[in-house]
Design an enzyme around this catalytic site. Structure first.
Site, mmCIF file in Angstrom:
data_model
loop_
_atom_site.group_PDB
_atom_site.id
_atom_site.type_symbol
_atom_site.label_atom_id
_atom_site.label_comp_id
_atom_site.label_asym_id
_atom_site.label_seq_id
_atom_site.Cartn_x
_atom_site.Cartn_y
_atom_site.Cartn_z
ATOM 1 N N CYS A 83 -24.814 -0.292 -35.867
ATOM 2 C CA CYS A 83 -24.204 -0.529 -37.185
ATOM 3 C C CYS A 83 -24.744 0.510 -38.158
ATOM 4 C CB CYS A 83 -24.460 -1.948 -37.677
ATOM 5 S SG CYS A 83 -26.206 -2.421 -37.765
ATOM 6 N N ASP B 108 -26.567 -3.030 -28.281
ATOM 7 C CA ASP B 108 -26.391 -2.930 -29.735
ATOM 8 C C ASP B 108 -27.763 -2.536 -30.261
ATOM 9 O OD1 ASP B 108 -25.735 -3.102 -32.362
ATOM 10 O OD2 ASP B 108 -25.219 -5.226 -32.370
ATOM 11 N N ASP C 108 -34.583 -9.749 -26.206
ATOM 12 C CA ASP C 108 -34.965 -9.224 -27.509
ATOM 13 C C ASP C 108 -36.483 -9.349 -27.650
ATOM 14 O OD1 ASP C 108 -33.212 -8.562 -30.228
ATOM 15 O OD2 ASP C 108 -35.259 -9.214 -30.678
ATOM 16 N N ALA D 264 -30.736 -10.436 -30.340
ATOM 17 C CA ALA D 264 -30.821 -11.276 -31.533
ATOM 18 C C ALA D 264 -30.225 -10.547 -32.745
ATOM 19 C CB ALA D 264 -32.280 -11.646 -31.802
ATOM 20 N N PRO D 265 -29.626 -11.300 -33.675
ATOM 21 C CA PRO D 265 -29.590 -12.765 -33.774
ATOM 22 C C PRO D 265 -28.529 -13.449 -32.923
ATOM 23 C CG PRO D 265 -28.524 -11.822 -35.677
ATOM 24 C CD PRO D 265 -29.058 -10.661 -34.887
ATOM 25 N N GLY D 266 -27.663 -12.669 -32.197
ATOM 26 C CA GLY D 266 -26.942 -13.309 -31.120
ATOM 27 C C GLY D 266 -25.447 -13.457 -31.190
ATOM 28 N N GLY D 267 -24.784 -12.884 -32.186
ATOM 29 C CA GLY D 267 -23.333 -13.033 -32.243
ATOM 30 C C GLY D 267 -22.641 -12.504 -31.006
ATOM 31 N N LYS D 268 -23.127 -11.380 -30.485
ATOM 32 C CA LYS D 268 -22.503 -10.786 -29.307
ATOM 33 C C LYS D 268 -22.828 -11.588 -28.039
ATOM 34 C CE LYS D 268 -22.610 -6.283 -31.548
ATOM 35 N NZ LYS D 268 -23.233 -6.806 -32.789
ATOM 36 N N ASP E 263 -40.445 -6.821 -24.864
ATOM 37 C CA ASP E 263 -40.123 -5.447 -25.237
ATOM 38 C C ASP E 263 -39.306 -4.833 -24.105
ATOM 39 O OD1 ASP E 263 -40.131 -2.689 -25.727
ATOM 40 O OD2 ASP E 263 -42.181 -2.683 -26.490
#
Length: 409
Positions: free
Chosen positions: A348, A295, A253, A234-238, A279
């Site tokens: 990131c 990520d 997630d 999440a939030p899920g772009g990948k 988890d």
């Protein structure tokens, strides 16, 4: 007595800054202080708070140059003066409007001091530097030279990047959205456009995703029906990228709230993925995967262009805590790869301990990233790892800071 026009937005901005600087909350989390305000006022409150955080060190230097005694860092009058200065120097608000909406924030407090300091600085014709000065603690972590390079990309909030569901339609959507093509399937728009009203939003033709954030998923290539685990999805772009590239995606997630956003985007784009809320340390997959995209949760200091609060909230303790979690996740995910499987690790973050520090300890065989896999002329380092930071690609408006490494089983 009636409140001056625009005062509620300034009051909300002050509450946001207090939440970030005194309580250590994220700016996104503190944005609830603007709840109930009309849209433009809520946006203004967020802009004032964001710019005050972006230019905090430089505003403080100006304030200190105009006071006989140094104000405490957490003094309310200092925070109000920071807000007043960024409105005048960054948001081009007329000084009389800054005073009319700023001084009432100090009801029962040192209004005369704030008025005097602000007026003195305006009479001097002060300005802010070309790039924000970073806090000393940040410079100590990143190094003087690297911090200066990163700061060069922080003067402005970032533009808006979109990832297309179908990269073959890049030219079509660039024309429809009046956007710039920065990579196949990646478009860049100027800030300030209402996303939900743009062509293609309702049809799910694209989703919001920074250029740097789009790179890790592309390094796994086309799926051709193979199974991939998007860990901490999440939030899920990948997840959307992987599904659009033909992977059979399992998106895992721990956050039910963030997964709801992913589910909405899957529905909007017409893409599919198996969603698992659990988890990762409690999960045991029934079968191995052809690929894993991790990520990992991180300090997110690489997003300082859009989230300047990370420059002031994150400490060495935060970095160490995240690094420990990342190592455990990477070790666990490594065991879920099938024969000849591929794993991409990404954060990131601009912190060495969260990037190279993790890649060096990975219990997998390196699978170096090559230059021809990367957009916009980006280059991997000598280890085959990718590091991006906000000071890169100034000619197209920069990108977020990421560390990416790839491995094979």
């Amino acid at each position: 007595m009636a409140e001056p026009a625009g005062f509620p937005a300034r009051r909300a901005a002050l509450r946001m800054l207090d939440a970030v600087l005194r309580r250590g909350e994220t700016l996104d989390g503190a944005a609830g202080a603007g709840k109930g305000l009309p849209g433009p006022d809520a946006a203004l409150a967020r802009a004032i708070a964001g710019e005050a955080l972006r230019w905090l060190v430089d505003c403080d230097a100006l304030i200190d140059s105009a006071t006989r005694q140094i104000l405490p860092d957490d003094a309310k009058v200092r925070t109000v003066l920071r807000m007043m200065l960024v409105q005048a120097l960054r948001l081009e608000t007329a000084p009389h409007a800054v005073i009319a909406t700023g001084l009432p924030l100090l009801a029962g407090g040192p209004r005369r001091l704030a008025h005097g300091v602000f007026s003195t600085l305006m009479k001097r014709g002060v300005s802010l530097p070309d790039f924000p000065t970073l806090p000393e603690t940040v410079v100590a972590r990143w190094g003087v030279e690297r911090a200066a390079k990163i700061a060069s990309g922080l003067a402005e909030p970032p533009p808006l990047d979109l990832t297309l569901r179908d990269p073959a339609e890049t030219d079509l959507w660039a024309d429809r959205l009046e956007a710039t093509i920065i990579a196949p399937g990646i478009l860049r728009l100027s800030r300030g456009r209402a996303v939900e009203g743009l062509p293609g939003y309702t049809d799910g033709a694209w989703w919001i995703q920074d250029l740097a954030a789009s790179i890790p998923a592309t390094l796994l290539g086309r799926g051709e029906g193979r199974r991939v685990l998007d860990l901490c999805a999440a939030p899920g772009g990948k997840t959307l990228q992987l599904a659009a590239a033909g992977w059979q995606v399992t998106a895992l997630d721990i956050s039910a709230r963030r997964l709801e956003r992913l589910k909405r985007n899957l529905a909007r784009t017409g893409l599919t993925a198996e969603i698992i809320q659990i988890d990762a340390f409690q999960w045991h997959p029934e079968a191995q995967f052809d690929a894993v995209l991790l990520d990992a949760p991180c300090t997110a200091t690489g997003t300082c262009r859009r989230h300047p609060d990370v420059l002031h909230r994150i400490t060495d303790n935060h970095v160490a805590e995240m690094a420990g979690m990342q190592q455990s996740l990477l070790d666990r995910a490594s065991g879920w790869l099938g024969p000849d499987g591929r794993l991409v690790y990404a954060v990131c973050s601009l912190e060495e301990a969260e990037g190279a520090g993790q890649a060096e300890q990975a219990m997998l065989t390196p699978h170096p990233i090559t230059a021809d896999e990367l957009p916009c002329g980006l280059q991997p380092d000598a280890n085959g790892w990718l590091r991006t930071d906000p000071g890169m690609l100034p000619e197209i408006g920069g990108l977020d800071g990421f560390f990416v490494a790839r491995f094979r089983a």
